[in-house]
Motif scaffolding. Structure first.
Motif, PDB file in Angstrom:
ATOM      1  N   GLY A   1      60.916  55.687  75.835  1.00  0.00           N
ATOM      2  CA  GLY A   1      60.667  54.613  76.776  1.00  0.00           C
ATOM      3  C   GLY A   1      61.456  53.377  76.396  1.00  0.00           C
ATOM      4  N   THR A   2      61.390  52.380  77.253  1.00  0.00           N
ATOM      5  CA  THR A   2      62.085  51.120  77.036  1.00  0.00           C
ATOM      6  C   THR A   2      61.370  50.308  75.961  1.00  0.00           C
ATOM      7  OG1 THR A   2      62.775  51.106  79.334  1.00  0.00           O
ATOM      8  CG2 THR A   2      62.916  49.028  78.140  1.00  0.00           C
ATOM      9  N   CYS A   3      62.133  49.697  75.083  1.00  0.00           N
ATOM     10  CA  CYS A   3      61.576  48.822  74.061  1.00  0.00           C
ATOM     11  C   CYS A   3      62.091  47.401  74.323  1.00  0.00           C
ATOM     12  CB  CYS A   3      61.976  49.292  72.668  1.00  0.00           C
ATOM     13  SG  CYS A   3      61.278  48.273  71.352  1.00  0.00           S
ATOM     14  N   TYR A   4      61.165  46.451  74.391  1.00  0.00           N
ATOM     15  CA  TYR A   4      61.536  45.064  74.624  1.00  0.00           C
ATOM     16  C   TYR A   4      61.553  44.316  73.294  1.00  0.00           C
ATOM     17  CZ  TYR A   4      60.329  46.186  79.455  1.00  0.00           C
ATOM     18  OH  TYR A   4      60.269  46.774  80.688  1.00  0.00           O
ATOM     19  N   LYS A   5      62.476  43.386  73.167  1.00  0.00           N
ATOM     20  CA  LYS A   5      62.537  42.537  71.977  1.00  0.00           C
ATOM     21  C   LYS A   5      62.222  41.105  72.407  1.00  0.00           C
ATOM     22  CE  LYS A   5      65.399  43.330  68.647  1.00  0.00           C
ATOM     23  NZ  LYS A   5      66.606  43.444  67.773  1.00  0.00           N
ATOM     24  N   VAL A   6      61.187  40.533  71.816  1.00  0.00           N
ATOM     25  CA  VAL A   6      60.739  39.184  72.147  1.00  0.00           C
ATOM     26  C   VAL A   6      61.185  38.242  71.038  1.00  0.00           C
ATOM     27  CG1 VAL A   6      58.749  37.728  72.648  1.00  0.00           C
ATOM     28  CG2 VAL A   6      58.730  40.142  73.341  1.00  0.00           C
ATOM     29  N   HIS A   7      61.898  37.176  71.398  1.00  0.00           N
ATOM     30  CA  HIS A   7      62.350  36.176  70.435  1.00  0.00           C
ATOM     31  C   HIS A   7      61.397  34.984  70.492  1.00  0.00           C
ATOM     32  CE1 HIS A   7      66.217  38.228  69.738  1.00  0.00           C
ATOM     33  NE2 HIS A   7      66.123  38.563  71.024  1.00  0.00           N
ATOM     34  N   LEU A   8      60.696  34.731  69.401  1.00  0.00           N
ATOM     35  CA  LEU A   8      59.714  33.649  69.337  1.00  0.00           C
ATOM     36  C   LEU A   8      60.385  32.340  68.943  1.00  0.00           C
ATOM     37  CD1 LEU A   8      56.852  35.583  67.521  1.00  0.00           C
ATOM     38  CD2 LEU A   8      57.205  35.298  69.976  1.00  0.00           C
ATOM     39  N   GLY A   9      59.698  31.236  69.248  1.00  0.00           N
ATOM     40  CA  GLY A   9      60.249  29.915  68.976  1.00  0.00           C
ATOM     41  C   GLY A   9      60.500  29.644  67.509  1.00  0.00           C
ATOM     42  N   ASN A  10      59.763  30.321  66.617  1.00  0.00           N
ATOM     43  CA  ASN A  10      59.944  30.080  65.182  1.00  0.00           C
ATOM     44  C   ASN A  10      61.034  30.961  64.572  1.00  0.00           C
ATOM     45  OD1 ASN A  10      58.796  32.606  65.129  1.00  0.00           O
ATOM     46  ND2 ASN A  10      56.957  31.995  63.981  1.00  0.00           N
ATOM     47  N   GLY A  11      61.790  31.694  65.413  1.00  0.00           N
ATOM     48  CA  GLY A  11      62.883  32.517  64.927  1.00  0.00           C
ATOM     49  C   GLY A  11      62.526  33.970  64.695  1.00  0.00           C
ATOM     50  N   GLU A  12      61.224  34.290  64.718  1.00  0.00           N
ATOM     51  CA  GLU A  12      60.812  35.673  64.527  1.00  0.00           C
ATOM     52  C   GLU A  12      61.077  36.484  65.798  1.00  0.00           C
ATOM     53  OE1 GLU A  12      56.815  36.183  63.146  1.00  0.00           O
ATOM     54  OE2 GLU A  12      56.898  34.399  61.885  1.00  0.00           O
ATOM     55  N   THR A  13      61.171  37.797  65.627  1.00  0.00           N
ATOM     56  CA  THR A  13      61.304  38.694  66.779  1.00  0.00           C
ATOM     57  C   THR A  13      60.235  39.772  66.693  1.00  0.00           C
ATOM     58  OG1 THR A  13      62.885  40.108  65.638  1.00  0.00           O
ATOM     59  CG2 THR A  13      63.796  38.333  66.989  1.00  0.00           C
ATOM     60  N   LEU A  14      59.784  40.204  67.869  1.00  0.00           N
ATOM     61  CA  LEU A  14      58.809  41.286  67.964  1.00  0.00           C
ATOM     62  C   LEU A  14      59.368  42.342  68.891  1.00  0.00           C
ATOM     63  CD1 LEU A  14      55.497  39.267  68.559  1.00  0.00           C
ATOM     64  CD2 LEU A  14      56.201  40.362  66.436  1.00  0.00           C
ATOM     65  N   GLU A  15      59.125  43.602  68.571  1.00  0.00           N
ATOM     66  CA  GLU A  15      59.508  44.686  69.452  1.00  0.00           C
ATOM     67  C   GLU A  15      58.249  45.294  70.035  1.00  0.00           C
ATOM     68  OE1 GLU A  15      62.075  47.478  67.556  1.00  0.00           O
ATOM     69  OE2 GLU A  15      63.730  46.044  67.366  1.00  0.00           O
ATOM     70  N   THR A  16      58.279  45.598  71.328  1.00  0.00           N
ATOM     71  CA  THR A  16      57.101  46.118  72.002  1.00  0.00           C
ATOM     72  C   THR A  16      57.504  47.064  73.130  1.00  0.00           C
ATOM     73  OG1 THR A  16      55.100  45.501  73.236  1.00  0.00           O
ATOM     74  CG2 THR A  16      57.029  44.101  73.539  1.00  0.00           C
ATOM     75  N   ASP A  17      56.614  47.986  73.444  1.00  0.00           N
ATOM     76  CA  ASP A  17      56.855  48.904  74.557  1.00  0.00           C
ATOM     77  C   ASP A  17      56.425  48.299  75.885  1.00  0.00           C
ATOM     78  OD1 ASP A  17      57.841  50.908  72.895  1.00  0.00           O
ATOM     79  OD2 ASP A  17      55.835  51.675  72.484  1.00  0.00           O
ATOM     80  N   LEU A  18      55.548  47.270  75.821  1.00  0.00           N
ATOM     81  CA  LEU A  18      55.032  46.658  77.035  1.00  0.00           C
ATOM     82  C   LEU A  18      55.056  45.146  76.883  1.00  0.00           C
ATOM     83  CD1 LEU A  18      53.569  46.996  79.804  1.00  0.00           C
ATOM     84  CD2 LEU A  18      51.420  46.915  78.521  1.00  0.00           C
ATOM     85  N   LEU A  19      55.585  44.461  77.868  1.00  0.00           N
ATOM     86  CA  LEU A  19      55.650  43.006  77.873  1.00  0.00           C
ATOM     87  C   LEU A  19      54.996  42.502  79.149  1.00  0.00           C
ATOM     88  CD1 LEU A  19      56.743  40.377  76.594  1.00  0.00           C
ATOM     89  CD2 LEU A  19      58.863  40.757  77.872  1.00  0.00           C
ATOM     90  N   VAL A  20      53.978  41.646  79.024  1.00  0.00           N
ATOM     91  CA  VAL A  20      53.249  41.119  80.166  1.00  0.00           C
ATOM     92  C   VAL A  20      53.499  39.620  80.250  1.00  0.00           C
ATOM     93  CG1 VAL A  20      50.988  40.805  81.234  1.00  0.00           C
ATOM     94  CG2 VAL A  20      51.463  42.882  79.916  1.00  0.00           C
ATOM     95  N   LEU A  21      53.908  39.138  81.413  1.00  0.00           N
ATOM     96  CA  LEU A  21      54.163  37.711  81.627  1.00  0.00           C
ATOM     97  C   LEU A  21      53.216  37.213  82.709  1.00  0.00           C
ATOM     98  CD1 LEU A  21      55.904  35.189  81.120  1.00  0.00           C
ATOM     99  CD2 LEU A  21      57.433  36.000  82.926  1.00  0.00           C
ATOM    100  N   ASN A  22      52.389  36.224  82.349  1.00  0.00           N
ATOM    101  CA  ASN A  22      51.462  35.629  83.300  1.00  0.00           C
ATOM    102  C   ASN A  22      52.095  34.344  83.824  1.00  0.00           C
ATOM    103  OD1 ASN A  22      49.367  34.564  84.733  1.00  0.00           O
ATOM    104  ND2 ASN A  22      47.851  34.768  83.111  1.00  0.00           N
ATOM    105  N   ILE A  23      52.452  34.316  85.116  1.00  0.00           N
ATOM    106  CA  ILE A  23      53.198  33.180  85.646  1.00  0.00           C
ATOM    107  C   ILE A  23      52.304  32.064  86.164  1.00  0.00           C
ATOM    108  CG2 ILE A  23      55.192  34.598  86.237  1.00  0.00           C
ATOM    109  CD1 ILE A  23      54.241  34.488  89.168  1.00  0.00           C
ATOM    110  N   GLY A  24      50.987  32.280  86.173  1.00  0.00           N
ATOM    111  CA  GLY A  24      50.083  31.220  86.580  1.00  0.00           C
ATOM    112  C   GLY A  24      49.929  31.103  88.083  1.00  0.00           C
TER     113      GLY A  24
END
Length: 204
Positions: free
Chosen positions: A1-24
């Motif tokens: 499956g697709t793997c997403y890479k999330v770049h955080l503000g503190n320079g860290e990165t996370l890899e995840t199979d699912l990314l959820v964005l709540n737009i409000g």
């Protein structure tokens, strides 16, 4: 499956199979003329819920009320908030004189049989305190700035959100910030530990 890479503000990165964005919440503002009434992301109102056009009031998701934490006008799309705004607007339209102090951001999203809850202005940064329940069936992150909690992120525990929100609001209003015995009992029942409650009270 697709793997997403999330770049955080503190320079860290996370890899995840699912990314959820709540737009409000997006405000519906098409019913007013931007030449006659001030509109930003929503219809801008003051603490009396009056727009920039005298005698015209707004309430609910269409308008930007006061964010207690920032002092800025912002869309706070909550049923309870809309109810308070509607009562204030209605009383003032009827000739009364009432104001609302505003509210804090509070979002709940139910997805994949889990509750995602955010309390407080997510633009505020500080030290983070991470808490897992003893059974590891929910997650909580508190953001603490200048010794005071300014926000909470909660995964899968809606039972504590109302009490923690009330705690933040009381603190912002300068009111006593101690949990009542009933609130403390509810928080303990839903999985928080005594030392964490003591920490939240000691912070104020």
């Amino acid at each position: 499956g697709t793997c997403y890479k999330v770049h955080l503000g503190n320079g860290e990165t996370l890899e995840t199979d699912l990314l959820v964005l709540n737009i409000g919440t997006r405000a519906s503002t098409g019913m007013v003329s931007r030449e006659e009434i001030q509109v930003d992301r929503g219809i801008v109102v003051n603490t009396s819920m009056e727009t920039s056009a005298p005698g015209i009031y707004g309430a609910g998701d269409c308008c930007q009320g006061n964010n207690l934490q920032s002092g800025q006008t912002q869309i706070i799309g909550l049923w309870a908030n809309a109810g308070i705004q509607g009562r204030v607007a209605g009383q003032n339209m009827a000739g009364g004189s009432r104001e609302t102090e505003g509210n804090i951001l509070h979002n709940i999203t139910h997805f994949l049989d889990m509750d995602f809850i955010g309390l407080g202005d997510n633009r505020l940064t500080g030290e983070t305190y991470t808490y897992w329940s003893r059974k590891k069936d929910f997650y909580l992150q508190a953001v603490v700035r200048d010794g005071k909690p300014v926000g909470f992120n909660i995964l899968d525990n809606y039972g504590i959100s109302g009490i923690l929100k009330a705690h933040l609001v009381r603190m912002l209003k300068g009111e006593p910030c101690r949990f009542t015995p009933e609130q403390r009992g509810q928080l303990l029942r839903f999985g928080l530990e005594q030392k964490f409650l003591d920490y939240l009270e000691a912070a104020v």
